[in-house]
Design a protein around this motif. Structure first.
Motif, PDB file in Angstrom:
ATOM      1  N   TYR A 150       0.827  -1.204   0.000  1.00  0.00           N
ATOM      2  CA  TYR A 150       0.000   0.000   0.000  1.00  0.00           C
ATOM      3  C   TYR A 150       0.865   1.260   0.000  1.00  0.00           C
ATOM      4  N   HIS A 151       0.464   2.280  -0.753  1.00  0.00           N
ATOM      5  CA  HIS A 151       1.263   3.507  -0.853  1.00  0.00           C
ATOM      6  C   HIS A 151       1.155   4.383   0.388  1.00  0.00           C
ATOM      7  N   GLY A 152       0.128   4.213   1.182  1.00  0.00           N
ATOM      8  CA  GLY A 152      -0.052   5.020   2.390  1.00  0.00           C
ATOM      9  C   GLY A 152      -0.765   6.323   2.085  1.00  0.00           C
ATOM     10  N   PRO A 153      -1.547   6.825   3.033  1.00  0.00           N
ATOM     11  CA  PRO A 153      -2.366   8.012   2.771  1.00  0.00           C
ATOM     12  C   PRO A 153      -1.574   9.303   2.644  1.00  0.00           C
ATOM     13  N   ARG A 154      -0.324   9.339   3.144  1.00  0.00           N
ATOM     14  CA  ARG A 154       0.465  10.573   3.071  1.00  0.00           C
ATOM     15  C   ARG A 154       1.468  10.558   1.926  1.00  0.00           C
ATOM     16  N   ASN A 155       1.540   9.458   1.215  1.00  0.00           N
ATOM     17  CA  ASN A 155       2.497   9.339   0.110  1.00  0.00           C
ATOM     18  C   ASN A 155       1.809   9.624  -1.219  1.00  0.00           C
ATOM     19  N   PRO A 156       2.542  10.170  -2.176  1.00  0.00           N
ATOM     20  CA  PRO A 156       1.940  10.419  -3.496  1.00  0.00           C
ATOM     21  C   PRO A 156       1.702   9.105  -4.237  1.00  0.00           C
ATOM     22  N   MET A 157       0.709   9.088  -5.091  1.00  0.00           N
ATOM     23  CA  MET A 157       0.458   7.932  -5.938  1.00  0.00           C
ATOM     24  C   MET A 157       1.502   7.963  -7.056  1.00  0.00           C
ATOM     25  N   LEU A 158       2.325   6.941  -7.117  1.00  0.00           N
ATOM     26  CA  LEU A 158       3.392   6.902  -8.109  1.00  0.00           C
ATOM     27  C   LEU A 158       2.938   6.166  -9.362  1.00  0.00           C
ATOM     28  N   PRO A 159       3.569   6.460 -10.511  1.00  0.00           N
ATOM     29  CA  PRO A 159       3.127   5.877 -11.789  1.00  0.00           C
ATOM     30  C   PRO A 159       3.166   4.347 -11.814  1.00  0.00           C
ATOM     31  N   ASP A 160       4.100   3.738 -11.074  1.00  0.00           N
ATOM     32  CA  ASP A 160       4.193   2.279 -11.113  1.00  0.00           C
ATOM     33  C   ASP A 160       3.488   1.628  -9.932  1.00  0.00           C
ATOM     34  N   TYR A 161       2.609   2.362  -9.258  1.00  0.00           N
ATOM     35  CA  TYR A 161       1.856   1.793  -8.132  1.00  0.00           C
ATOM     36  C   TYR A 161       0.911   0.723  -8.654  1.00  0.00           C
ATOM     37  N   ASN A 162       1.209  -0.506  -8.316  1.00  0.00           N
ATOM     38  CA  ASN A 162       0.379  -1.627  -8.734  1.00  0.00           C
ATOM     39  C   ASN A 162       0.579  -2.749  -7.726  1.00  0.00           C
ATOM     40  N   PRO A 163      -0.101  -2.658  -6.577  1.00  0.00           N
ATOM     41  CA  PRO A 163       0.119  -3.642  -5.523  1.00  0.00           C
ATOM     42  C   PRO A 163      -0.197  -5.082  -5.937  1.00  0.00           C
ATOM     43  N   ALA A 164      -1.162  -5.274  -6.815  1.00  0.00           N
ATOM     44  CA  ALA A 164      -1.489  -6.637  -7.256  1.00  0.00           C
ATOM     45  C   ALA A 164      -0.319  -7.235  -8.037  1.00  0.00           C
ATOM     46  N   LYS A 165       0.272  -6.453  -8.941  1.00  0.00           N
ATOM     47  CA  LYS A 165       1.420  -6.945  -9.712  1.00  0.00           C
ATOM     48  C   LYS A 165       2.645  -7.145  -8.819  1.00  0.00           C
ATOM     49  N   LEU A 166       2.826  -6.268  -7.827  1.00  0.00           N
ATOM     50  CA  LEU A 166       3.948  -6.455  -6.901  1.00  0.00           C
ATOM     51  C   LEU A 166       3.758  -7.738  -6.100  1.00  0.00           C
ATOM     52  N   ALA A 167       2.547  -8.010  -5.676  1.00  0.00           N
ATOM     53  CA  ALA A 167       2.275  -9.265  -4.960  1.00  0.00           C
ATOM     54  C   ALA A 167       2.598 -10.465  -5.854  1.00  0.00           C
ATOM     55  N   GLU A 168       2.199 -10.406  -7.130  1.00  0.00           N
ATOM     56  CA  GLU A 168       2.529 -11.484  -8.075  1.00  0.00           C
ATOM     57  C   GLU A 168       4.041 -11.657  -8.200  1.00  0.00           C
ATOM     58  N   LYS A 169       4.760 -10.545  -8.303  1.00  0.00           N
ATOM     59  CA  LYS A 169       6.228 -10.589  -8.424  1.00  0.00           C
ATOM     60  C   LYS A 169       6.841 -11.242  -7.178  1.00  0.00           C
ATOM     61  N   ILE A 170       6.406 -10.812  -6.013  1.00  0.00           N
ATOM     62  CA  ILE A 170       6.923 -11.380  -4.765  1.00  0.00           C
ATOM     63  C   ILE A 170       6.588 -12.865  -4.677  1.00  0.00           C
ATOM     64  N   ASN A 171       5.376 -13.238  -5.036  1.00  0.00           N
ATOM     65  CA  ASN A 171       4.966 -14.645  -4.978  1.00  0.00           C
ATOM     66  C   ASN A 171       5.748 -15.527  -5.950  1.00  0.00           C
ATOM     67  N   SER A 172       6.293 -14.933  -7.003  1.00  0.00           N
ATOM     68  CA  SER A 172       7.019 -15.726  -8.002  1.00  0.00           C
ATOM     69  C   SER A 172       8.525 -15.788  -7.753  1.00  0.00           C
ATOM     70  N   LEU A 173       8.998 -15.157  -6.690  1.00  0.00           N
ATOM     71  CA  LEU A 173      10.437 -15.158  -6.419  1.00  0.00           C
ATOM     72  C   LEU A 173      10.964 -16.581  -6.238  1.00  0.00           C
ATOM     73  N   PRO A 174      12.143 -16.869  -6.772  1.00  0.00           N
ATOM     74  CA  PRO A 174      12.712 -18.209  -6.621  1.00  0.00           C
ATOM     75  C   PRO A 174      13.370 -18.438  -5.254  1.00  0.00           C
ATOM     76  N   MET A 175      13.592 -17.369  -4.501  1.00  0.00           N
ATOM     77  CA  MET A 175      14.203 -17.488  -3.189  1.00  0.00           C
ATOM     78  C   MET A 175      13.196 -17.066  -2.119  1.00  0.00           C
ATOM     79  N   PRO A 176      13.430 -17.470  -0.864  1.00  0.00           N
ATOM     80  CA  PRO A 176      12.502 -17.043   0.187  1.00  0.00           C
ATOM     81  C   PRO A 176      12.588 -15.535   0.426  1.00  0.00           C
TER      82      PRO A 176
END
Length: 185
Positions: free
Chosen positions: A38-64
């Motif tokens: 989550y970007h947080g209520p005091r932080n600006p919305m950044l162009p690459d803000y995509n928590p669903a895609k970040l979750a997918e990236k983290i879930n696909s990591l080959p290491m713990p």
């Protein structure tokens, strides 16, 4: 041993991916000091803000990946991440090295961090939250804040992450690859 250390990604998938490709790809493990999706209520919305895609990236990591809960992380985030978000801190032992990670919003002062590190006999104490780098040894413990790869609060706005190896810890500008700080272990 190589451990990638990151904090305060705040849902920015491109910035996490850049840190991964440049710094973490050959790591044995990644430690995240919180504020993952989550970007947080005091932080600006950044162009690459995509928590669903970040979750997918983290879930696909080959290491713990080990994640400490940040003040912007919620129970809903846990629904999309395969790895547990641990609170109020994580405790891992790697090659005999005791590594404690907490986001930092509950232990803000150096005195509080020193007390917690001493109680848990930490060799390395990692925190995030303030988006500003710290790398120093106090007593027997190395204290590290890797900064943020997406919402830097450094005066020069360099966006950073860290690498821990058997020999040293480096905080690195993820855009230029410049080593901002380093400390021999």
């Amino acid at each position: 041993m190589k451990i990638g250390i990151i904090s305060d990604t705040h849902g920015c998938v491109d910035r996490f991916s850049l840190a991964y490709e440049k710094l973490f790809k050959d790591s044995d493990m990644i430690i995240h000091a919180g504020d993952v999706l989550y970007h947080g209520p005091r932080n600006p919305m950044l162009p690459d803000y995509n928590p669903a895609k970040l979750a997918e990236k983290i879930n696909s990591l080959p290491m713990p990946i080990i994640i400490a809960k940040g003040n912007c992380d919620s129970e809903v985030d846990q629904l999309v991440l395969n790895t547990p978000i641990q609170a109020p801190y994580t405790y891992v032992v790697v090659n005999g090295l005791k590594i404690i990670t907490t986001h930092g919003h509950h232990v803000m002062s150096d005195k509080e961090k020193d007390t917690m590190a001493a109680h848990l006999k930490a060799d390395i104490f990692i925190s995030g939250h303030v988006h500003i780098n710290v790398l120093e040894k106090r007593g027997k413990t190395i204290f590290l804040n890797p900064g943020s790869p997406s919402l830097s609060k450094r005066t020069d706005k360099k966006q950073t992450a860290a690498i821990l190896t058997d020999k040293e810890i480096e905080i690195i500008d993820i855009d230029s690859g410049e080593i901002i700080m380093s400390l021999k272990r």
